[in-house]
Design a protein around this motif. Structure first.
Motif, PDB file in Angstrom:
ATOM      1  N   CYS A 289     -18.753 -36.016 141.594  1.00  0.00           N
ATOM      2  CA  CYS A 289     -19.486 -36.148 140.341  1.00  0.00           C
ATOM      3  C   CYS A 289     -20.838 -35.446 140.416  1.00  0.00           C
ATOM      4  O   CYS A 289     -21.153 -34.774 141.391  1.00  0.00           O
TER       5      CYS A 289
ATOM      6  N   TYR B  74     -21.615 -44.106 139.696  1.00  0.00           N
ATOM      7  CA  TYR B  74     -21.728 -43.406 138.424  1.00  0.00           C
ATOM      8  C   TYR B  74     -21.155 -41.998 138.542  1.00  0.00           C
ATOM      9  O   TYR B  74     -21.131 -41.401 139.622  1.00  0.00           O
ATOM     10  N   ASP B  75     -20.705 -41.485 137.378  1.00  0.00           N
ATOM     11  CA  ASP B  75     -20.151 -40.137 137.327  1.00  0.00           C
ATOM     12  C   ASP B  75     -21.250 -39.081 137.176  1.00  0.00           C
ATOM     13  O   ASP B  75     -21.035 -37.907 137.461  1.00  0.00           O
TER      14      ASP B  75
ATOM     15  N   CYS C 159     -19.543 -40.288 130.121  1.00  0.00           N
ATOM     16  CA  CYS C 159     -19.100 -40.936 131.346  1.00  0.00           C
ATOM     17  C   CYS C 159     -20.111 -42.029 131.674  1.00  0.00           C
ATOM     18  O   CYS C 159     -21.038 -42.294 130.905  1.00  0.00           O
TER      19      CYS C 159
END
Length: 221
Positions: free
Chosen positions: A147, A115-116, A52
């Motif tokens: 996340c 961001y994941d 990811c």
């Protein structure tokens, strides 16, 4: 005010301090090795994290960033120190992987997106107590809802065990602050705990980095 407190109490908030730290690459500093954290490898092996968009906070010489890129992650890595970033870029070239490196202060870097996965191995415990609010604000900004946030930081026996008040009386971070599981759960109470444990010790010949004086934690936003 935050910058003033940085100047008074946290010399490690300055990039030149870290440049001097990374100047001699041959020093026997445990995390200079080109090995990923054992807990990070474990997260991958157990399917807790999958490829990811990932942000490596305080990436240092890029050992975890390179491992994640090799595993198929889209990696952004940020660090205050130009010397650390240069070393990380060298390692990425040697490994043949693409990593987007940012040299600067993650708290003010407007180029960072969402961001994941956000992973921090050894950055958080170098922050002075007043910077925890900045750190939580950063997570709110860069961590996408639902996340994951991974952390490796000093446990008791690994870093300074002074109270927050004593930290400011001494004006000396003494290499980083130690945390208890209870303090980490309190600081990150807005996140859901997935796992919190000691880092497992790894022998010198292991391809993973593992020392027992660190906590490892995985939280979900």
């Amino acid at each position: 005010m935050l910058r003033l407190l940085d100047d008074l109490s946290a010399p490690e908030a300055d990039s030149s301090w870290w440049d001097r730290f990374y100047e001699d690459r041959s020093r026997p500093v445990p995390f200079f090795v080109a090995k990923p954290d054992e807990n990070l490898v474990s997260y991958l092996d157990r399917g807790l994290i999958k490829p990811c968009r990932v942000l490596d906070l305080g990436c240092g010489p890029g050992r975890n960033a390179v491992h994640l890129a090799e595993a198929g992650f889209d990696v952004t890595a940020v660090d205050l120190s130009p010397a650390a970033i240069a070393w990380g870029e060298e390692r990425a070239r040697e490994a043949g992987v693409e990593i987007e490196f940012h040299c600067g202060d993650a708290f003010t870097d407007t180029a960072l997106g969402q961001y994941d996965l956000v992973y921090d191995s050894g950055c958080f415990h170098h922050l002075a107590p007043h910077r925890r609010i900045s750190y939580l604000g950063l997570l709110d900004r860069v961590l996408a809802p639902g996340c994951l946030f991974g952390l490796a930081c000093f446990a008791v026996g690994g870093g300074s065990e002074v109270s927050d008040a004593e930290f400011y009386r001494r004006s000396d971070p003494q290499g980083g602050l130690a945390y208890t599981p209870e303090s980490l759960r309190w600081i990150f109470a807005h996140l859901t705990e997935v796992e919190l444990r000691r880092m497992r010790e790894e022998p010198p010949e292991s391809p993973r980095y593992g020392v027992p004086f660190l906590w490892t934690a995985l939280f979900r936003a």
